[in-house]
Write a protein that holds these residues in place. Structure first.
Motif, PDB file in Angstrom:
ATOM      1  N   VAL A 156      -5.719 -30.576 -77.313  1.00 33.03           N
ATOM      2  CA  VAL A 156      -6.632 -30.428 -78.446  1.00 33.03           C
ATOM      3  C   VAL A 156      -7.799 -31.384 -78.261  1.00 33.03           C
ATOM      4  N   LYS A 157      -9.007 -30.838 -78.335  1.00 35.97           N
ATOM      5  CA  LYS A 157     -10.208 -31.663 -78.234  1.00 35.97           C
ATOM      6  C   LYS A 157     -10.861 -31.734 -79.608  1.00 35.97           C
ATOM      7  N   PHE A 158     -10.952 -32.937 -80.166  1.00 30.94           N
ATOM      8  CA  PHE A 158     -11.513 -33.137 -81.495  1.00 30.94           C
ATOM      9  C   PHE A 158     -12.995 -33.485 -81.411  1.00 30.94           C
ATOM     10  N   LYS A 159     -13.702 -33.243 -82.510  1.00 32.06           N
ATOM     11  CA  LYS A 159     -15.100 -33.656 -82.569  1.00 32.06           C
ATOM     12  C   LYS A 159     -15.194 -35.180 -82.588  1.00 32.06           C
ATOM     13  N   ASP A 160     -14.251 -35.809 -83.269  1.00 32.92           N
ATOM     14  CA  ASP A 160     -14.231 -37.264 -83.356  1.00 32.92           C
ATOM     15  C   ASP A 160     -13.028 -37.794 -82.578  1.00 32.92           C
ATOM     16  N   ASP A 161     -13.270 -38.653 -81.605  1.00 35.00           N
ATOM     17  CA  ASP A 161     -12.194 -39.157 -80.752  1.00 35.00           C
ATOM     18  C   ASP A 161     -11.120 -39.906 -81.524  1.00 35.00           C
ATOM     19  N   VAL A 162     -11.470 -40.458 -82.671  1.00 33.81           N
ATOM     20  CA  VAL A 162     -10.478 -41.220 -83.445  1.00 33.81           C
ATOM     21  C   VAL A 162      -9.380 -40.307 -83.976  1.00 33.81           C
ATOM     22  N   MET A 163      -9.591 -39.003 -83.917  1.00 33.39           N
ATOM     23  CA  MET A 163      -8.591 -38.048 -84.406  1.00 33.39           C
ATOM     24  C   MET A 163      -7.577 -37.671 -83.331  1.00 33.39           C
ATOM     25  N   ASP A 164      -7.717 -38.231 -82.124  1.00 35.25           N
ATOM     26  CA  ASP A 164      -6.827 -37.860 -81.022  1.00 35.25           C
ATOM     27  C   ASP A 164      -5.354 -38.102 -81.355  1.00 35.25           C
ATOM     28  N   LYS A 165      -5.074 -39.023 -82.237  1.00 37.06           N
ATOM     29  CA  LYS A 165      -3.685 -39.322 -82.593  1.00 37.06           C
ATOM     30  C   LYS A 165      -2.999 -38.148 -83.303  1.00 37.06           C
ATOM     31  N   TYR A 166      -3.786 -37.163 -83.771  1.00 33.47           N
ATOM     32  CA  TYR A 166      -3.220 -36.002 -84.446  1.00 33.47           C
ATOM     33  C   TYR A 166      -3.042 -34.799 -83.510  1.00 33.47           C
ATOM     34  N   GLU A 167      -3.225 -35.022 -82.211  1.00 35.41           N
ATOM     35  CA  GLU A 167      -3.190 -33.904 -81.274  1.00 35.41           C
ATOM     36  C   GLU A 167      -1.871 -33.129 -81.347  1.00 35.41           C
TER      37      GLU A 167
END
Length: 265
Positions: A186-197
């Protein structure tokens, strides 16, 4: 699905029996009157147009008060394969019947309009959690679901004209595959959201363990009779028979290219 697979098998058997019947009594040069076995290896890819399942928890880059859900969301599927096989060539060199073992990587893609676009507006919304009056949304640029399979391909081909260096052919094939591994990215717009992948990946459909395709093709064989042969063919069209259970997206139809080399036994 079982009815489709049964139909494919029946079709391949019927075509083979018809080819054998036509093979009898055909006049061919003395040096090619015996049926010949070839062993070979090949690789190729197929690109599929796909539709997005009715995921109620995603929307394109629009206001959550709008009624447009997925208009800005793109989807497609892609597969790459490599394998080994043996082919029995008829006495008149017109027909080939092959079976083998094949490794396939199948990828489903869901993204905002275009793949890996760095545009700041290129994302869609995923509703991660809803608890009473509080709803959590994430802005996602793309999701890739990648599955690996091991399977058995069955192919029949009809070679046109008499033996020559460049010889066109037509092909009918199907493969039957079993999943050995799967993963998601999953590629998020905001990198800080990577923990929700992992949480986002779990929201989407997973592919079932069995995967099957059927394809038609046209190609060219390069090589002399009884020598090493090179083959290149286009898959036009190709279908995923288990498309409704293929995972992230639902493949519709596609096309691709396959290349192989064969050595006579």
């Amino acid at each position: 699905m079982k009815d489709k697979l049964f139909g494919v098998i029946v079709m391949l058997i019927a075509v083979s029996f018809t080819a054998v019947a036509q093979d009898t009594g055909t006049q061919v040069p003395t040096e090619v009157k015996m049926r010949k076995w070839f062993v070979g290896t090949g690789t190729g890819f197929t690109m599929y147009g796909a539709s997005t399942p009715d995921y109620k928890f995603i929307r394109g880059n629009v206001s959550w008060h709008d009624h447009v859900y997925n208009s800005d969301i793109a989807s497609f599927a892609f597969s790459w394969h490599a394998g080994l096989g043996v082919e029995l060539q008829s006495a008149n060199t017109r027909f080939g019947y092959s079976i083998g073992v094949r490794y396939t990587i199948y990828m489903g893609f869901l993204g905002a309009t275009t793949y890996d676009n760095d545009d700041d507006d290129d994302f869609f919304y995923v509703r991660l959690e809803e608890n009473g009056t509080q709803t959590d949304y994430l802005r996602v640029k793309s999701i890739n679901q990648i599955n690996s399979y091991v399977g058995i391909p069955l192919e029949f081909r009809y070679l046109l004209f008499k033996p020559m260096l460049f010889r066109p052919y037509m092909k009918l094939g199907a493969d039957f595959n079993f999943k050995i591994n799967d993963s998601s990215n999953v590629k998020f717009k905001d990198d800080v959201m990577d923990k929700y992948e992992e949480d986002v990946a779990k929201l989407f459909d997973e592919a079932e363990d069995f995967y099957s395709t059927m394809y038609f093709g046209i190609g060219v064989k390069v090589g002399r009779v009884g020598k090493i042969n090179f083959n290149i063919d286009a898959r036009i069209p190709a279908f995923v028979l288990t498309g409704k259970k293929a995972g992230l997206v639902q493949p519709i139809a596609g096309g691709g290219v396959n290349i192989s080399v064969q050595v006579p036994l």
